[in-house]
Design an enzyme around this catalytic site. Structure first.
Site, PDB file in Angstrom:
ATOM      1  N   HIS A   1      -4.210   3.410  -3.317  1.00  0.00           N
ATOM      2  CA  HIS A   1      -4.354   2.828  -1.979  1.00  0.00           C
ATOM      3  C   HIS A   1      -3.550   1.539  -1.780  1.00  0.00           C
ATOM      4  O   HIS A   1      -2.715   1.466  -0.886  1.00  0.00           O
ATOM      5  CB  HIS A   1      -5.842   2.551  -1.682  1.00  0.00           C
ATOM      6  CG  HIS A   1      -6.039   1.553  -0.593  1.00  0.00           C
ATOM      7  ND1 HIS A   1      -5.953   1.903   0.734  1.00  0.00           N
ATOM      8  CD2 HIS A   1      -6.249   0.208  -0.619  1.00  0.00           C
ATOM      9  CE1 HIS A   1      -6.124   0.803   1.475  1.00  0.00           C
ATOM     10  NE2 HIS A   1      -6.303  -0.228   0.679  1.00  0.00           N
TER      11      HIS A   1
ATOM     12  N   HIS B   1       0.825  -1.203   0.000  1.00  0.00           N
ATOM     13  CA  HIS B   1       0.000   0.000   0.000  1.00  0.00           C
ATOM     14  C   HIS B   1       0.867   1.265   0.000  1.00  0.00           C
ATOM     15  O   HIS B   1       1.337   1.696   1.046  1.00  0.00           O
ATOM     16  CB  HIS B   1      -0.908  -0.012   1.233  1.00  0.00           C
ATOM     17  CG  HIS B   1      -1.807  -1.207   1.282  1.00  0.00           C
ATOM     18  ND1 HIS B   1      -1.350  -2.469   1.608  1.00  0.00           N
ATOM     19  CD2 HIS B   1      -3.135  -1.335   1.042  1.00  0.00           C
ATOM     20  CE1 HIS B   1      -2.369  -3.319   1.565  1.00  0.00           C
ATOM     21  NE2 HIS B   1      -3.458  -2.665   1.228  1.00  0.00           N
TER      22      HIS B   1
ATOM     23  N   GLU C   1     -18.111  -4.356  24.008  1.00  0.00           N
ATOM     24  CA  GLU C   1     -17.254  -5.539  24.168  1.00  0.00           C
ATOM     25  C   GLU C   1     -15.964  -5.425  23.358  1.00  0.00           C
ATOM     26  O   GLU C   1     -14.877  -5.746  23.845  1.00  0.00           O
ATOM     27  CB  GLU C   1     -18.018  -6.807  23.761  1.00  0.00           C
ATOM     28  CG  GLU C   1     -19.201  -7.155  24.676  1.00  0.00           C
ATOM     29  CD  GLU C   1     -20.455  -6.351  24.370  1.00  0.00           C
ATOM     30  OE1 GLU C   1     -20.485  -5.638  23.346  1.00  0.00           O
ATOM     31  OE2 GLU C   1     -21.423  -6.437  25.166  1.00  0.00           O
TER      32      GLU C   1
ATOM     33  N   HIS D   1     -28.894 -15.639  24.150  1.00  0.00           N
ATOM     34  CA  HIS D   1     -27.844 -15.500  25.166  1.00  0.00           C
ATOM     35  C   HIS D   1     -27.081 -16.797  25.419  1.00  0.00           C
ATOM     36  O   HIS D   1     -26.195 -16.835  26.271  1.00  0.00           O
ATOM     37  CB  HIS D   1     -28.460 -15.004  26.486  1.00  0.00           C
ATOM     38  CG  HIS D   1     -28.746 -13.535  26.482  1.00  0.00           C
ATOM     39  ND1 HIS D   1     -29.467 -12.926  25.477  1.00  0.00           N
ATOM     40  CD2 HIS D   1     -28.387 -12.546  27.341  1.00  0.00           C
ATOM     41  CE1 HIS D   1     -29.549 -11.633  25.742  1.00  0.00           C
ATOM     42  NE2 HIS D   1     -28.896 -11.377  26.857  1.00  0.00           N
TER      43      HIS D   1
HETATM   44  C1  TPP Z   1     -11.589  -4.571   9.815  1.00  0.00           C
HETATM   45  C2  TPP Z   1     -11.038  -4.433   8.432  1.00  0.00           C
HETATM   46  N1  TPP Z   1     -11.874  -4.488   7.385  1.00  0.00           N
HETATM   47  C3  TPP Z   1     -11.396  -4.399   6.122  1.00  0.00           C
HETATM   48  C4  TPP Z   1     -10.061  -4.261   5.905  1.00  0.00           C
HETATM   49  C5  TPP Z   1      -9.523  -4.208   4.469  1.00  0.00           C
HETATM   50  N2  TPP Z   1      -9.079  -2.833   4.199  1.00  0.00           N
HETATM   51  C6  TPP Z   1      -7.789  -2.495   4.254  1.00  0.00           C
HETATM   52  S1  TPP Z   1      -7.565  -0.838   4.033  1.00  0.00           S
HETATM   53  C7  TPP Z   1      -9.216  -0.585   3.838  1.00  0.00           C
HETATM   54  C8  TPP Z   1      -9.787   0.808   3.671  1.00  0.00           C
HETATM   55  C9  TPP Z   1      -8.864   1.775   3.137  1.00  0.00           C
HETATM   56  O1  TPP Z   1      -9.272   3.087   3.414  1.00  0.00           O
HETATM   57  P1  TPP Z   1      -8.488   3.972   4.453  1.00  0.00           P
HETATM   58  O2  TPP Z   1      -8.577   3.390   5.777  1.00  0.00           O
HETATM   59  O3  TPP Z   1      -8.990   5.351   4.301  1.00  0.00           O
HETATM   60  O4  TPP Z   1      -6.970   3.883   4.010  1.00  0.00           O
HETATM   61  P2  TPP Z   1      -6.288   4.641   2.792  1.00  0.00           P
HETATM   62  O5  TPP Z   1      -7.061   4.283   1.560  1.00  0.00           O
HETATM   63  O6  TPP Z   1      -6.350   6.071   3.109  1.00  0.00           O
HETATM   64  O7  TPP Z   1      -4.901   4.079   2.769  1.00  0.00           O
HETATM   65  C10 TPP Z   1      -9.909  -1.770   3.916  1.00  0.00           C
HETATM   66  C11 TPP Z   1     -11.373  -1.875   3.741  1.00  0.00           C
HETATM   67  C12 TPP Z   1      -9.216  -4.206   7.022  1.00  0.00           C
HETATM   68  N3  TPP Z   1      -7.912  -4.090   6.924  1.00  0.00           N
HETATM   69  N4  TPP Z   1      -9.740  -4.269   8.273  1.00  0.00           N
END
Ligand code: TPP
Length: 669
Positions: free
Chosen positions: A264, A30, A414, A476
């Site tokens: 990204h 990334h 939680e 539950h």
């Molecule tokens: C709980 C979770 N869900 C999904 C992902 C997969 N995932 C990695 S980055 C991302 C979103 C990217 O957006 P952002 O957080 O704004 O990062 P940027 O694009 O700015 O690097 C997702 C959905 C993850 N790492 N963790």
């Protein structure tokens, strides 16, 4: 040295290109986050972060978390540049087998990585626990001028972090607790994977955090070092947790990809990367180029860190003179050593086969006995303290005005709770637990998984562990939870059969400082076995043990069970013995520990020649086959349960002496 604007830009570009070279080399990763947030990281690491790269475990260092763990190359670049033991060759092996630079930062692997991040939201919430730990330890140990605990928790959070519900739970906890030493940077690039955040994330983030009680600072440009610096200084002075909103451009500097979701999570490609370098006069070759003057500038962190730590050490020596007991106690706690004699003559529950005691109640009593001896033991529940029996008597609740408190009201949160507990344990100096009803461990599961993955010795207390909770019904009643938690590597799942097994489970959890433990505890009373005539409860340490052999000869049948069903198996064995059979009852509180025993021990408990075996457990039967074998039988749950008094449920679902006898008869015939 005096830092010109030009030099500063070069240093920031070093972070950018080192990170993106790593991604391009791996052909995976990334680039967008590191390139967009490099100036924020630069400002923090060169102007504010109190750390000693040559001693990443210095107790009073600031904690830094990259919550958007996908941007891991940013962190690896910073650690390398500032002189952690992370050589450039490791950055060149980004995401490769055996490297110190895995796809997402992993605690315990790479020096300087404070917590595992990648599951979005968790870094954010784990930082809350670290800030809680700082506030609590400061309240206990700081005296007058002596501020031996005095550090910040910094974190870079992303859109994804803030979209996750977990960040709301954690921010709400932090705002309520007024954790003023948390300073979070929001990488507000308005881009996630699917595209612009306009498609799914349009609330006013500033107002949201203000509503949580945070101090929100908005800067104009996430590349403006002076603005970031000024915001950090303001944040440090505020008594609330701070969120510095930094508008950034994802993939900043990539000529065609910057500002788009394409920046990204994929390598930019050589042409795009080269063009980015050329645009700012950066040499295209060699890859992983670090200008010498930039490196020596970043490496000032080493001398500065050594100086900071030695100033702290001198301060601590003065403190130790004035407060010898407190300083010795601080040293002991931070080293993770338990007080001498903590487990001697702890509690011995008397035999009580008629009334007995629920294992949750036994746990509450053990916890209090332990808490009296182990002052670093603390924790709380997600609004179920009276049910989970997690309250430490004689200590107040941790609140903004009572940070010395050892009881935590995590609220009905939680996931926020387990992530915070992980952060408290990662910080050092504390042994923290979290609690709820077992069925809601699902809400917390990803944080439990992080504790297991990262070898964090968090203690998870989950009560109401089966249909035995009765009237509350299937919503539950956990049924699949036990086998699914047992499937988690590194997690020691205990389901004690009586009060004395509960004592042993607690002892194991406290001795085990490298893995989490999970207690599945009963709501209903369970008989307390007579340990004069039964196997000793410390058999728990072997995972399974012979509770009792009925009859004179080699057993014809083995009944094995965990938790609340052990006493039913025990009664069935008595009946079978009356019919003239020899029967063994095996209590099976922890599969994982049993698996760790040698074959001779395993065979001494589950006698290989005895193929008549029945497992009895009020959970989905998955997995018991390995112990019951081809011929054996399993009495388990096959549905979600039902709402009724628990004795009725046990009858209806077959957890009865009669049913065990019927199954035994089938085998023995
Ligand atoms: C709980 C979770 N869900 C999904 C992902 C997969 N995932 C990695 S980055 C991302 C979103 C990217 O957006 P952002 O957080 O704004 O990062 P940027 O694009 O700015 O690097 C997702 C959905 C993850 N790492 N963790």
């Amino acid at each position: 040295m005096t830092v010109t604007k030009e030099f500063q830009e070069k240093a920031i570009n070093t972070i950018r290109f080192l990170s993106v070279d790593g991604v391009q080399e791996a052909n995976s990763g990334h680039p967008g986050l590191p390139m967009g947030t490099a100036a924020i990281a630069y400002t923090l690491f060169t102007r504010h972060l109190k750390h000693n790269p040559t001693n990443p475990k210095w107790v009073d260092r600031d904690r830094f978390i990259l919550s958007g763990g996908h941007g891991s190359m940013l962190l690896y670049s910073l650690l390398h540049l500032t002189g952690y033991d992370l050589p450039l060759k490791e950055l060149k092996k980004f995401r490769q087998w055996g490297s110190l630079t895995p796809g997402h930062p992993e605690y315990g692997l790479t020096p300087g990585v404070e917590t595992t991040t990648g599951p979005l939201g968790q870094g954010f919430a784990t930082g809350v626990g670290m800030a809680i730990a700082e506030a609590h330890l400061a309240a206990i140990f700081n005296q007058g001028e002596h501020k031996i605990v005095d550090h910040y928790t910094y974190c870079i959070v992303t859109d994804g972090d803030l979209m996750e519900g977990l960040s709301s739970e954690a921010a709400s906890i932090a705002g309520h607790m007024k954790l003023g030493k948390m300073i979070y940077f929001y990488d507000d690039n308005r881009i996630s994977i699917d595209g612009s955040t306009d498609i799914a994330f349009t609330e006013d983030r500033a107002k949201r955090f203000e509503a949580y009680g945070w101090h929100v600072l908005q800067i104009e440009d996430g590349n403006d070092v002076e603005a970031i610096d000024a915001a950090i200084q303001k944040a440090q002075k505020d008594e609330r947790p701070s969120l510095i909103i930094c508008p950034t451009i994802i993939g900043y500097g990539l000529p065609t990809l910057a500002g788009t979701s394409k920046a990204h999570g994929a390598p930019p490609g050589v042409a795009e990367l080269d063009a980015a370098k050329e645009a700012v006069g950066w040499p295209v070759e060699p890859r992983f180029y670090i200008p010498e003057d930039t490196l020596s500038f970043f490496r000032e962190a080493v001398a500065n860190g050594v100086k900071s730590e030695s100033e702290w050490t001198n301060g601590f020596a003065a403190y130790a003179k004035d407060y010898p007991e407190l300083s010795a106690e601080f040293t002991r706690r931070m080293a993770g050593t338990l007080p001498a004699g903590w487990d001697e003559n702890l509690i011995d529950f008397p035999t009580d086969m008629s009334k007995g005691i629920a294992t949750r109640n036994a746990s509450g009593l053990v916890l209090n006995a332990l808490a009296a001896r182990i002052p670093e033991l603390l924790g709380g529940s997600a609004d179920l303290a009276p049910s989970n029996k997690t309250w430490i008597d004689g200590s107040p609740a941790f609140q903004a005005d009572s940070p010395e408190g050892r009881n935590f009201h995590f609220g009905v949160r939680e996931f926020g709770m387990v992530a915070a507990v992980n952060g408290m344990n990662l910080h050092g100096g504390l042994i923290s637990y979290g609690a709820s009803f077992m069925v809601f461990s699902d809400y917390a599961r990803s944080g439990i998984r992080t504790s297991a993955l990262s070898h964090i010795p968090s203690i998870w207390i989950f009560t109401h562990d089966s249909i035995g909770l009765g009237e509350d019904g299937p919503t539950h009643q956990p049924v699949e939870h036990l086998p699914s938690l047992r499937a988690m590597p590194n997690l020691y799942v205990f389901r004690p059969a009586d009060a004395n097994e509960t004592v042993e489970a607690w002892k194991f959890a406290l001795r085990n400082r490298t893995n989490p433990s999970f207690f599945a505890l009963s709501r209903q009373n369970l008989p307390t076995f007579d340990r004069e005539t039964c196997g000793a409860a410390d058999g728990v340490a072997h995972g399974a043990y012979t509770l009792k052999d009925f009859g004179e000869s080699t057993p014809e049948i083995i009944l094995m069970s965990s938790g609340s069903e052990v006493s039913i198996a025990f009664e069935a064995a008595e009946k079978l013995a009356e019919q003239g059979h020899s029967v063994r009852v095996v209590s099976f509180p922890c599969w994982k520990l049993f698996e760790e025993q040698n074959q001779a021990y395993k065979d001494s408990v589950l006698l290989p020649n005895v193929e008549n075996r029945i497992a009895i457990e009020a959970a989905i039967p998955m997995g018991w086959e390995r112990y019951t074998g081809n011929k054996g039988k399993i009495i388990g749950m096959h549905s979600f349960g039902a709402s009724a008094p628990y004795k009725k449920l046990y009858e209806e679902f077959g957890f009865t002496v009669e049913n065990i006898l019927a199954k035994a008869a089938e085998l023995l015939d």
